[in-house]
Write a protein that holds these residues in place. Structure first.
Motif, PDB file in Angstrom:
ATOM      1  N   THR A 376       0.837  -1.208   0.000  1.00  0.00           N
ATOM      2  CA  THR A 376       0.000   0.000   0.000  1.00  0.00           C
ATOM      3  C   THR A 376       0.870   1.254   0.000  1.00  0.00           C
ATOM      4  O   THR A 376       2.028   1.234   0.435  1.00  0.00           O
ATOM      5  N   MET A 377       0.265   2.350  -0.466  1.00  0.00           N
ATOM      6  CA  MET A 377       0.968   3.636  -0.442  1.00  0.00           C
ATOM      7  C   MET A 377       1.313   4.025   0.991  1.00  0.00           C
ATOM      8  O   MET A 377       2.347   4.608   1.276  1.00  0.00           O
ATOM      9  N   LEU A 378       0.396   3.645   1.894  1.00  0.00           N
ATOM     10  CA  LEU A 378       0.616   4.009   3.297  1.00  0.00           C
ATOM     11  C   LEU A 378       1.891   3.358   3.848  1.00  0.00           C
ATOM     12  O   LEU A 378       2.598   3.956   4.669  1.00  0.00           O
ATOM     13  N   ALA A 449      -8.952  -3.599  13.896  1.00  0.00           N
ATOM     14  CA  ALA A 449      -9.589  -2.346  14.327  1.00  0.00           C
ATOM     15  C   ALA A 449     -11.062  -2.359  13.916  1.00  0.00           C
ATOM     16  O   ALA A 449     -11.941  -2.035  14.719  1.00  0.00           O
ATOM     17  N   ARG A 450     -11.305  -2.743  12.671  1.00  0.00           N
ATOM     18  CA  ARG A 450     -12.698  -2.748  12.189  1.00  0.00           C
ATOM     19  C   ARG A 450     -13.544  -3.759  12.962  1.00  0.00           C
ATOM     20  O   ARG A 450     -14.713  -3.544  13.218  1.00  0.00           O
ATOM     21  N   ASP A 451     -12.894  -4.887  13.372  1.00  0.00           N
ATOM     22  CA  ASP A 451     -13.637  -5.924  14.108  1.00  0.00           C
ATOM     23  C   ASP A 451     -13.694  -5.617  15.617  1.00  0.00           C
ATOM     24  O   ASP A 451     -14.200  -6.429  16.398  1.00  0.00           O
ATOM     25  N   ILE A 466       0.127   8.808  11.156  1.00  0.00           N
ATOM     26  CA  ILE A 466      -0.275   9.190   9.800  1.00  0.00           C
ATOM     27  C   ILE A 466      -1.775   8.956   9.677  1.00  0.00           C
ATOM     28  O   ILE A 466      -2.289   7.921  10.105  1.00  0.00           O
ATOM     29  N   SER A 467      -2.460   9.935   9.149  1.00  0.00           N
ATOM     30  CA  SER A 467      -3.886   9.786   8.901  1.00  0.00           C
ATOM     31  C   SER A 467      -4.103   9.889   7.397  1.00  0.00           C
ATOM     32  O   SER A 467      -3.914  10.954   6.816  1.00  0.00           O
ATOM     33  N   SER A 468      -4.445   8.767   6.771  1.00  0.00           N
ATOM     34  CA  SER A 468      -4.561   8.755   5.311  1.00  0.00           C
ATOM     35  C   SER A 468      -6.015   8.691   4.862  1.00  0.00           C
ATOM     36  O   SER A 468      -6.753   7.764   5.197  1.00  0.00           O
TER      37      SER A 468
HETATM   38  N1  CAO Z   1      -4.227   8.576  -3.316  1.00  0.00           N
HETATM   39  C1  CAO Z   1      -4.985   7.899  -4.213  1.00  0.00           C
HETATM   40  N2  CAO Z   1      -5.421   6.669  -3.985  1.00  0.00           N
HETATM   41  C2  CAO Z   1      -5.086   6.080  -2.828  1.00  0.00           C
HETATM   42  C3  CAO Z   1      -4.295   6.702  -1.884  1.00  0.00           C
HETATM   43  C4  CAO Z   1      -3.847   8.025  -2.162  1.00  0.00           C
HETATM   44  N3  CAO Z   1      -3.123   8.713  -1.322  1.00  0.00           N
HETATM   45  N4  CAO Z   1      -4.113   5.879  -0.851  1.00  0.00           N
HETATM   46  C5  CAO Z   1      -4.785   4.767  -1.142  1.00  0.00           C
HETATM   47  N5  CAO Z   1      -5.369   4.891  -2.319  1.00  0.00           N
HETATM   48  C6  CAO Z   1      -6.192   3.923  -2.982  1.00  0.00           C
HETATM   49  C7  CAO Z   1      -5.430   2.639  -3.157  1.00  0.00           C
HETATM   50  O1  CAO Z   1      -4.695   2.648  -4.336  1.00  0.00           O
HETATM   51  C8  CAO Z   1      -6.517   1.645  -3.152  1.00  0.00           C
HETATM   52  O2  CAO Z   1      -7.110   1.612  -4.399  1.00  0.00           O
HETATM   53  P1  CAO Z   1      -7.403   0.245  -5.122  1.00  0.00           P
HETATM   54  O3  CAO Z   1      -8.400  -0.450  -4.256  1.00  0.00           O
HETATM   55  O4  CAO Z   1      -7.920   0.658  -6.446  1.00  0.00           O
HETATM   56  O5  CAO Z   1      -6.128  -0.488  -5.188  1.00  0.00           O
HETATM   57  C9  CAO Z   1      -7.550   2.223  -2.168  1.00  0.00           C
HETATM   58  O6  CAO Z   1      -7.272   3.608  -2.128  1.00  0.00           O
HETATM   59  C10 CAO Z   1      -7.451   1.629  -0.796  1.00  0.00           C
HETATM   60  O7  CAO Z   1      -6.155   1.791  -0.394  1.00  0.00           O
HETATM   61  P2  CAO Z   1      -5.409   0.792   0.576  1.00  0.00           P
HETATM   62  O8  CAO Z   1      -5.946  -0.573   0.471  1.00  0.00           O
HETATM   63  O9  CAO Z   1      -3.985   1.030   0.356  1.00  0.00           O
HETATM   64  O10 CAO Z   1      -5.803   1.313   1.949  1.00  0.00           O
HETATM   65  P3  CAO Z   1      -5.233   2.602   2.585  1.00  0.00           P
HETATM   66  O11 CAO Z   1      -3.850   2.369   2.948  1.00  0.00           O
HETATM   67  O12 CAO Z   1      -5.539   3.793   1.787  1.00  0.00           O
HETATM   68  O13 CAO Z   1      -6.113   2.723   3.907  1.00  0.00           O
HETATM   69  C11 CAO Z   1      -6.602   2.616   6.129  1.00  0.00           C
HETATM   70  C12 CAO Z   1      -5.983   1.872   5.004  1.00  0.00           C
HETATM   71  C13 CAO Z   1      -6.703   1.729   7.328  1.00  0.00           C
HETATM   72  C14 CAO Z   1      -5.783   3.830   6.438  1.00  0.00           C
HETATM   73  C15 CAO Z   1      -7.998   3.037   5.670  1.00  0.00           C
HETATM   74  O14 CAO Z   1      -8.807   1.909   5.536  1.00  0.00           O
HETATM   75  C16 CAO Z   1      -8.664   4.027   6.534  1.00  0.00           C
HETATM   76  O15 CAO Z   1      -9.264   3.671   7.540  1.00  0.00           O
HETATM   77  N6  CAO Z   1      -8.581   5.302   6.177  1.00  0.00           N
HETATM   78  C17 CAO Z   1      -9.257   6.372   6.850  1.00  0.00           C
HETATM   79  C18 CAO Z   1      -8.378   6.987   7.873  1.00  0.00           C
HETATM   80  C19 CAO Z   1      -9.092   8.114   8.558  1.00  0.00           C
HETATM   81  O16 CAO Z   1     -10.248   8.007   8.890  1.00  0.00           O
HETATM   82  N7  CAO Z   1      -8.416   9.236   8.708  1.00  0.00           N
HETATM   83  C20 CAO Z   1      -9.007  10.398   9.207  1.00  0.00           C
HETATM   84  C21 CAO Z   1      -8.595  10.582  10.600  1.00  0.00           C
HETATM   85  S1  CAO Z   1      -9.063  12.116  11.175  1.00  0.00           S
HETATM   86  O17 CAO Z   1     -10.607  11.905  11.416  1.00  0.00           O
END
Ligand code: CAO
Length: 546
Positions: A376-378, A449-451, A466-468
């Protein structure tokens, strides 16, 4: 009805003592034995009770006056319940401390000269108070105790007094607890160490009571403030500076005295202060620390002196449904509120060119399709952040008072959106792990976390978060720092943008970064450098090797 002079009774060895508190005013109806004023010497403070009941007609003393035995305190229009006027009647406290002895207070065997080794400290002569309750304990095992240092406060229905140690040494064992009833000679504590004998160590209150003849009212409650020197302006042993009756009053109301600001002489907490504090809490104008700790996520801001939160009857405008917030939302809400208010946070926004990195990630995932681990990018962001945190270590620190704690480990938290609310699992030792391992762990932790199956250990110890929102969308945002960390990186969705390469605009995949940092620890220039370095690494990971 006759006007009666109420005088300062025999207050023992004290010659002249200062009036530090007036507890009544003209027009007040006072009862016999009711405290009228508080006086204070360099050793003790004590309240002077009325020898008669009636209406206060005139106050003959003011704050700061020096008084001694026989000084007229006030004039009372007696209602007939005279105490001093009736020689046969024994004043309550004098009665409590009778038989009265003018001799120096005897101290039990514990205070005899002793060498090193275990020393027993017993309750000294406290007049003839019987079964007095332990209401405060000032020391704990391991404390170095000085001779005369107050160990506990005991309280009868008439007086509170601090019991000083008859020896010096290290406290090995406390033999009493709050609520215990004690009597003269009872074993209080066991000390070990160098001991200086305290042949005359006794509670000052007891000494005062013992010296009071039975003919007049003795001072009611005396808080002994044992030598070494007491600074009247400050609290003794960290205790709030207040008279015994005020302490008792506060205790009855459940008021935490240490949170009350004293407006009496030398910062002393008066009954008025306790009342004002209680009113302010009841009116919602202030909160006790205990209330603040329990404050719901949507606190009304009263503790900050803000105007009240708007109360709106939403049902007036349309149908509504009310749902109690979940436990996690309540907890994280309270934390977010504290962090948002307490931290002078600034957010820098920047973009990183991840064109090549994303291409590499996609091709790696294709190659690894069968492995079941999705890179993952993260995971790349975590590795890039570790490199930036190593280069700018203050971002991996925490504030502790006036010190900065630099952590030589790199545990990275990542915000995970769950049905129950936001959770932040932690990838431990991210510096020692590869992208594949981090991706795999992240997947597992996000699922847990989700479970709702994350253990506390999996959510603690992060040094940076990191908040993504990249998988969801958005351009930039201002994440809230996860205290006691000092910075957090927010990441949004990458988009293709035209970027000038010096000759022409070319389409590049740009990742929006939002770095929030604690301005107490980090300067704006450092934050800009951190973001710029992060961008460089994400642009070309080979830079980590430089
Ligand atoms: N830009 C564009 N696309 C992105 C991206 C970015 N920066 N980061 C991820 N993606 C895409 C991935 O490519 C993937 O796409 P595909 O399914 O087409 O391959 C999709 O988004 C899911 O990405 P991932 O499986 O890599 O998951 P993730 O690392 O993005 O996220 C997690 C994991 C746990 C961080 C996420 O599920 C989550 O909960 N995010 C929300 C966090 C949050 O709530 N933050 C706010 C806090 S403040 O209130």
């Amino acid at each position: 009805m006759a006007l009666v002079e109420v005088k300062v009774p025999d207050i023992g060895d004290f010659d002249e003592v200062a009036v530090i508190e007036l507890l009544v005013k003209v027009g007040d109806n006072v009862k016999a034995e009711q405290s009228l004023i508080t006086v204070e010497s360099d050793k003790a403070s004590m309240e002077i009770p009325s020898s008669t009941a009636g209406v206060v007609k005139e106050l003959r003393v003011k704050l700061g006056d020096k008084v001694k035995q026989g000084s007229v305190v006030l004039m009372v229009e007696a209602s007939g319940e005279a105490v001093a006027a009736a020689p046969a009647s024994v004043p309550a406290v004098a009665a409590a401390s009778a038989p009265v002895s003018a001799a120096p207070v005897a101290v039990p065997a514990a205070s005899a000269p002793a060498a090193c080794g275990p020393i027993e400290v017993h309750v000294p002569d406290i007049g003839d108070f019987k079964d007095v309750a332990v209401i405060e304990i000032f020391v704990k095992p391991g404390d170095a105790i000085k001779m005369e240092q107050s160990l506990i406060t005991v309280e009868s229905d008439k007086a509170a007094m601090e019991i000083p140690s008859s020896a010096a040494g290290v406290l090995k064992e406390l033999k009493v607890k709050i609520g215990d009833k004690v009597n003269i000679g009872d074993l209080l504590a066991i000390l070990e160490g160098t001991v200086v004998s305290a042949a005359t160590s006794a509670p000052v209150a007891a000494a005062v009571s013992a010296a009071a003849p039975a003919a007049v009212s003795a001072p009611v409650a005396t808080t002994a403030i044992a030598a070494p020197a007491h600074n009247p302006g400050a609290s003794t042993l960290g205790l709030p500076h207040a008279s015994p009756s005020v302490r008792k009053f506060a205790r009855e109301l459940g008021v935490p005295l240490e949170e009350v600001k004293g407006n009496g002489p030398k910062g002393r907490i008066t009954q008025d202060d306790v009342q004002a504090f209680t009113k302010a809490v009841m009116a919602g104008a202030t909160q006790t620390k205990a209330q603040a700790a329990k404050a719901p996520a949507g606190g009304d801001g009263a503790a900050l002196g803000l105007i009240p939160w708007p109360k709106v009857d939403f049902a007036k405008f349309g149908p509504i449904e009310r749902k109690e917030m979940g436990r996690i939302k309540k907890i994280s809400g309270a934390n977010l509120l504290r962090n948002a208010i307490m931290i002078p946070a600034v957010t820098n926004h920047d973009d990183a060119d991840i064109t090549e990195l994303e291409a590499f990630r996609v091709s790696t995932n294709k190659e690894n399709e069968k492995s079941g681990v999705k890179v993952t990018m993260l995971a790349f962001l975590i590795k890039a952040c570790v490199a930036a945190l190593k280069k700018y270590p203050e971002f991996n620190s925490s504030l502790d008072g006036d010190s900065l704690v630099y952590k030589n480990y790199w545990h990275i938290g990542f915000a995970a959106d769950t049905p129950n609310g936001l959770m932040v699992p932690v990838i431990r030792d991210a510096d020692k792990k590869g992208i594949l391992q981090i991706s795999q762990e992240m997947g597992e932790l996000a699922k847990k976390a989700r479970d709702g199956k994350l253990s506390p250990a999996e959510m603690t110890g992060a040094t940076f978060t990191i908040s993504s929102l990249g998988g969801i969308g958005g351009k930039y945002f201002t994440p809230i720092i996860n205290a006691p960390e000092v910075a957090i990186l927010g990441v949004c969705k990458s988009t293709h943008e035209p970027v000038w390469d010096g000759k022409q605009f070319v389409p590049r995949l740009m990742l929006p970064l939002s770095l929030t940092w604690d301005h107490r620890v980090i300067d704006g220039a450092a934050a800009a450098r951190f973001n710029a370095y992060l961008g460089q690494i994400l642009g070309d990971f080979r830079r980590v090797l430089l």
